[in-house]
Motif scaffolding. Structure first.
Motif, PDB file in Angstrom:
ATOM      1  N   TRP A   1       0.820  -1.210   0.000  1.00 55.62           N
ATOM      2  CA  TRP A   1       0.000   0.000   0.000  1.00 55.62           C
ATOM      3  C   TRP A   1       0.857   1.265   0.000  1.00 55.62           C
ATOM      4  O   TRP A   1       0.451   2.300   0.502  1.00 55.62           O
ATOM      5  N   GLN A   2       2.054   1.225  -0.591  1.00 55.44           N
ATOM      6  CA  GLN A   2       2.931   2.386  -0.556  1.00 55.44           C
ATOM      7  C   GLN A   2       2.833   3.251  -1.810  1.00 55.44           C
ATOM      8  O   GLN A   2       3.507   4.256  -1.906  1.00 55.44           O
ATOM      9  N   GLY A   3       2.001   2.850  -2.753  1.00 58.07           N
ATOM     10  CA  GLY A   3       1.748   3.680  -3.926  1.00 58.07           C
ATOM     11  C   GLY A   3       0.363   4.294  -3.795  1.00 58.07           C
ATOM     12  O   GLY A   3      -0.066   4.693  -2.713  1.00 58.07           O
ATOM     13  N   ASN A   4      -0.347   4.331  -4.899  1.00 60.37           N
ATOM     14  CA  ASN A   4      -1.689   4.907  -4.896  1.00 60.37           C
ATOM     15  C   ASN A   4      -2.747   3.951  -4.340  1.00 60.37           C
ATOM     16  O   ASN A   4      -3.785   4.381  -3.870  1.00 60.37           O
ATOM     17  N   TYR A   5      -2.498   2.647  -4.446  1.00 60.33           N
ATOM     18  CA  TYR A   5      -3.481   1.652  -4.030  1.00 60.33           C
ATOM     19  C   TYR A   5      -3.501   1.505  -2.519  1.00 60.33           C
ATOM     20  O   TYR A   5      -2.437   1.487  -1.900  1.00 60.33           O
ATOM     21  N   PRO A   6      -4.677   1.358  -1.925  1.00 62.57           N
ATOM     22  CA  PRO A   6      -5.995   1.574  -2.515  1.00 62.57           C
ATOM     23  C   PRO A   6      -6.327   3.063  -2.559  1.00 62.57           C
ATOM     24  O   PRO A   6      -6.174   3.759  -1.566  1.00 62.57           O
TER      25      PRO A   6
END
Length: 180
Positions: free
Chosen positions: A33-38
């Motif tokens: 979860w370290q990018g845009n998701y979610p």
């Protein structure tokens, strides 16, 4: 404290809880979860499709998760074997609890409430979930809640395939008759 389906008015609290989860994972150096998701689009889609469940106390959302009916495209392939052999399962995704109430056993309460809700559906034999290999906290919760590790699944997160640990548990106390 009770469980209910999320409504759009819950979105700000859900987003805060998801952000809490992202920050906790970052602090533990876990690449989940370290990018845009979610992102907001995923959360809105979950709510609009009636998948998001929220644990609520005095109008405050304490925890959130998406309970998605089969078939789940994330679980079409597995390096291992699911306990149930058909599409009589639900998947749990995007589990998170409020940072303001961490350490109060909310994850267990959220899962227990979801299990009670899922158990009302006589056609649901299995409950599936996955988590990142580094996410030891979630692995502990999943195992404590009675799930069995069944293998590995490839999930798409932030445009990349990630290999997660896969788990499943039977929805009912006994093994369903049509499970091989």
């Amino acid at each position: 404290m009770y469980l209910r389906r999320a409504e759009m008015r819950d979105l700000p609290q859900i987003e805060t809880i998801i952000q809490d989860g992202k920050e906790l994972l970052r602090a533990q150096n876990i690449d989940q979860w370290q990018g845009n998701y979610p992102d907001t689009k995923v959360l809105v889609d979950d709510i609009q499709n009636g998948h998001t469940m929220v644990l609520v106390d005095h109008n405050e959302v304490l925890g959130t998760a998406a309970v998605i009916p089969a078939p789940d495209k994330s679980y079409t392939g597995i390096d291992g074997e699911w306990l149930t052999k058909d599409d009589h399962y639900v998947s749990i995704h995007r589990v998170a609890v409020s940072a303001k109430h961490r350490g109060q056993g909310l994850s267990g309460k959220l899962f227990d409430a979801m299990f009670a809700e899922i158990d009302k559906a006589a056609t649901v034999d299995g409950i599936r979930i996955d988590t990142h290999p580094q996410n030891k906290g979630m692995q502990h919760v999943i195992k404590k809640m009675g799930f069995t590790e069944t293998g590995h699944v490839q999930v798409m997160t932030d445009g990349e395939n990630v290999t997660d640990f896969a788990y499943e548990k039977y929805n009912h106390q006994q093994v369903p008759a049509h499970v091989e």
